[in-house]
Write an enzyme that holds these catalytic residues in place. Structure first.
Site, PDB file in Angstrom:
ATOM      1  N   GLY A  13       0.749  -1.349  -0.012  1.00 23.67           N
ATOM      2  CA  GLY A  13      -0.027   0.116  -0.097  1.00 23.67           C
ATOM      3  C   GLY A  13       0.788   1.284   0.035  1.00 23.67           C
ATOM      4  O   GLY A  13       1.917   1.306  -0.660  1.00 23.67           O
ATOM      5  N   TYR A 147     -11.094   4.410  14.360  1.00 24.67           N
ATOM      6  CA  TYR A 147     -10.209   4.950  13.385  1.00 24.67           C
ATOM      7  C   TYR A 147      -9.923   6.256  13.432  1.00 24.67           C
ATOM      8  O   TYR A 147      -8.767   6.840  13.658  1.00 24.67           O
ATOM      9  CB  TYR A 147     -10.252   4.292  11.978  1.00 24.67           C
ATOM     10  CG  TYR A 147      -9.229   4.656  11.001  1.00 24.67           C
ATOM     11  CD1 TYR A 147      -8.281   3.687  10.610  1.00 24.67           C
ATOM     12  CD2 TYR A 147      -9.426   5.667  10.144  1.00 24.67           C
ATOM     13  CE1 TYR A 147      -7.746   3.834   9.584  1.00 24.67           C
ATOM     14  CE2 TYR A 147      -8.516   5.802   9.308  1.00 24.67           C
ATOM     15  CZ  TYR A 147      -7.378   4.964   8.689  1.00 24.67           C
ATOM     16  OH  TYR A 147      -6.695   5.249   7.918  1.00 24.67           O
TER      17      TYR A 147
HETATM   18  N1  CAA Z   1     -19.306   8.076   3.630  1.00 22.35           N
HETATM   19  C1  CAA Z   1     -20.746   8.434   3.568  1.00 22.35           C
HETATM   20  N2  CAA Z   1     -21.713   7.721   3.826  1.00 22.35           N
HETATM   21  C2  CAA Z   1     -21.386   6.267   4.084  1.00 22.35           C
HETATM   22  C3  CAA Z   1     -20.264   6.040   4.270  1.00 22.35           C
HETATM   23  C4  CAA Z   1     -19.156   6.783   4.043  1.00 22.35           C
HETATM   24  N3  CAA Z   1     -17.826   6.640   4.164  1.00 22.35           N
HETATM   25  N4  CAA Z   1     -20.224   4.745   4.655  1.00 22.35           N
HETATM   26  C5  CAA Z   1     -21.471   4.317   4.622  1.00 22.35           C
HETATM   27  N5  CAA Z   1     -22.314   5.288   4.282  1.00 22.35           N
HETATM   28  C6  CAA Z   1     -23.727   5.248   4.214  1.00 22.35           C
HETATM   29  C7  CAA Z   1     -24.127   4.342   3.290  1.00 22.35           C
HETATM   30  O1  CAA Z   1     -24.051   4.828   1.944  1.00 22.35           O
HETATM   31  C8  CAA Z   1     -25.434   4.146   3.740  1.00 22.35           C
HETATM   32  O2  CAA Z   1     -26.412   5.052   3.222  1.00 22.35           O
HETATM   33  P1  CAA Z   1     -27.747   4.634   2.779  1.00 22.35           P
HETATM   34  O3  CAA Z   1     -28.564   4.006   4.011  1.00 22.35           O
HETATM   35  O4  CAA Z   1     -28.511   6.046   2.145  1.00 22.35           O
HETATM   36  O5  CAA Z   1     -27.646   3.855   1.496  1.00 22.35           O
HETATM   37  C9  CAA Z   1     -25.362   4.245   5.258  1.00 22.35           C
HETATM   38  O6  CAA Z   1     -24.204   4.931   5.473  1.00 22.35           O
HETATM   39  C10 CAA Z   1     -25.468   2.806   6.011  1.00 22.35           C
HETATM   40  O7  CAA Z   1     -24.125   2.092   5.262  1.00 22.35           O
HETATM   41  P2  CAA Z   1     -24.200   0.373   5.256  1.00 22.35           P
HETATM   42  O8  CAA Z   1     -25.601   0.136   4.433  1.00 22.35           O
HETATM   43  O9  CAA Z   1     -22.974   0.120   4.594  1.00 22.35           O
HETATM   44  O10 CAA Z   1     -24.294   0.048   6.741  1.00 22.35           O
HETATM   45  P3  CAA Z   1     -23.814  -1.006   7.359  1.00 22.35           P
HETATM   46  O11 CAA Z   1     -23.994  -1.231   8.954  1.00 22.35           O
HETATM   47  O12 CAA Z   1     -23.852  -2.246   6.776  1.00 22.35           O
HETATM   48  O13 CAA Z   1     -22.320  -0.913   7.318  1.00 22.35           O
HETATM   49  C11 CAA Z   1     -20.462   0.531   7.669  1.00 22.35           C
HETATM   50  C12 CAA Z   1     -21.644   0.457   8.121  1.00 22.35           C
HETATM   51  C13 CAA Z   1     -19.384  -0.450   8.179  1.00 22.35           C
HETATM   52  C14 CAA Z   1     -19.989   2.144   8.111  1.00 22.35           C
HETATM   53  C15 CAA Z   1     -19.961   0.316   6.173  1.00 22.35           C
HETATM   54  O14 CAA Z   1     -20.918   1.052   5.191  1.00 22.35           O
HETATM   55  C16 CAA Z   1     -18.617   0.973   5.647  1.00 22.35           C
HETATM   56  O15 CAA Z   1     -17.560   0.075   5.687  1.00 22.35           O
HETATM   57  N6  CAA Z   1     -18.395   2.214   5.193  1.00 22.35           N
HETATM   58  C17 CAA Z   1     -17.193   2.687   4.883  1.00 22.35           C
HETATM   59  C18 CAA Z   1     -16.730   3.642   6.023  1.00 22.35           C
HETATM   60  C19 CAA Z   1     -15.373   4.218   5.433  1.00 22.35           C
HETATM   61  O16 CAA Z   1     -15.448   5.259   5.037  1.00 22.35           O
HETATM   62  N7  CAA Z   1     -14.272   3.464   5.847  1.00 22.35           N
HETATM   63  C20 CAA Z   1     -13.081   4.130   5.339  1.00 22.35           C
HETATM   64  C21 CAA Z   1     -11.900   3.076   4.902  1.00 22.35           C
HETATM   65  S1  CAA Z   1     -10.470   3.530   4.059  1.00 22.35           S
HETATM   66  C22 CAA Z   1      -9.578   4.293   5.248  1.00 22.35           C
HETATM   67  O17 CAA Z   1      -9.940   4.227   6.430  1.00 22.35           O
HETATM   68  C23 CAA Z   1      -8.405   4.979   4.662  1.00 22.35           C
HETATM   69  C24 CAA Z   1      -8.261   6.485   5.104  1.00 22.35           C
HETATM   70  O18 CAA Z   1      -7.518   6.808   5.836  1.00 22.35           O
HETATM   71  C25 CAA Z   1      -9.207   7.296   4.267  1.00 22.35           C
END
Ligand code: CAA
Length: 241
Positions: A13, A147
């Site tokens: 990465g 995080y």
């Molecule tokens: N930004 C904006 N909206 C988000 C979001 C995000 N990052 N993550 C989730 N949402 C929204 C979804 O679009 C969904 O919206 P709708 O109901 O309108 O469709 C709502 O939140 C619920 O999401 P899920 O259906 O996915 O709910 P879940 O309980 O199954 O999962 C979650 C929740 C674990 C937060 C999952 O959505 C997820 O993994 N999201 C990503 C979170 C994220 O951004 N992680 C960053 C990882 S990369 C990183 O960390 C590197 C870095 O430094 C940038």
């Protein structure tokens, strides 16, 4: 003698790009990794970068690993705290393992890695410490209470350590990458990435690991000595702070 750089999580990465970029600058680079032996062996074969396996969440492993690097290559001049994990989930469903796992790897690792090298840097009158935080430590992120807390903590630590060591030739800075095209980000559910995240990025794309590595090279340079306690954002304009 070429300066010695240690990059945690330096075989995959963003870390892999950082290790390669520092090597290209003529540094002697040691990359640490936690568990993926296959990726580390491949990285070592391709790049010639030294690799070391230990868990940055464990203080004693950091002490002994850094001691081995000092014996093999030399004392550390440049430390890049890059190793990090995600264990995303909404807080109301978050388990203690999700919380402590991320805090230990992404925040406590900074104590574990910096404490064993800081005295030597102070004695030698030179050091460059670069902590890879995150946009989500600056703005918070739903699904990432653990995080975001760790990465915000990294920023406070950076500023305190910068003040303590500014008169010893040591700079301590943080980089806040936005969403970079790595395995970590590509593990975000595809619809969330495409519908919720990408539209928030003005440059309309994910970043590349090499774009973060450029920031590290800059802050790690001998002639970046007037920059300390800074937070450098590389996020495609997603937030501007
Ligand atoms: N930004 C904006 N909206 C988000 C979001 C995000 N990052 N993550 C989730 N949402 C929204 C979804 O679009 C969904 O919206 P709708 O109901 O309108 O469709 C709502 O939140 C619920 O999401 P899920 O259906 O996915 O709910 P879940 O309980 O199954 O999962 C979650 C929740 C674990 C937060 C999952 O959505 C997820 O993994 N999201 C990503 C979170 C994220 O951004 N992680 C960053 C990882 S990369 C990183 O960390 C590197 C870095 O430094 C940038």
């Amino acid at each position: 003698m070429a300066r010695v750089a240690v990059v945690t999580g330096g075989t995959r990465g963003i870390g892999a790009a950082v290790s390669k970029a520092l090597k290209a600058e003529g540094r002697q680079v040691a990359a640490t990794y936690h568990s993926n032996d296959e990726a580390a062996a491949k990285f070592k074969a391709e790049t010639g970068v030294h690799v070391y396996k230990w868990n940055v969440a464990d203080y004693n492993e950091c002490v002994s690993g850094l001691g081995k690097i000092a014996a093999d290559i030399g004392p550390v001049d440049i430390l890049v705290n890059n190793a990090g994990i995600t264990k995303d989930g909404m807080f109301h469903k978050m388990t203690p393992d999700q919380w402590y796992g991320v805090i230990n790897t992404n925040l406590n690792s900074l104590f574990n890695m910096c404490r064993p090298v800081i005295e030597g840097m102070r004695e030698r009158g030179f050091g460059r410490i670069i902590n890879i935080s995150s946009i989500n430590g600056q703005k918070g992120q739903m699904g990432q209470a653990n995080y975001s807390a760790a990465k915000a903590g990294d920023l406070g630590f950076t500023k305190a350590l910068a003040q303590e060591n500014a008169n010893k030739g040591i700079t301590v800075n943080a980089i806040c990458p936005g969403y970079i095209a790595t395995e970590m980000v590509l593990a975000v559910p595809k619809d969330v990435l495409e519908k919720a995240i990408l539209p928030q990025i003005p440059v309309r794309r994910l970043g590349q690991p090499e774009e973060v590595a450029r920031c590290v090279v800059f802050l790690a340079s001998d002639d970046s000595g007037f920059i300390t306690g800074a937070t450098l954002s590389a996020n495609g304009g997603q937030i501007m702070v």
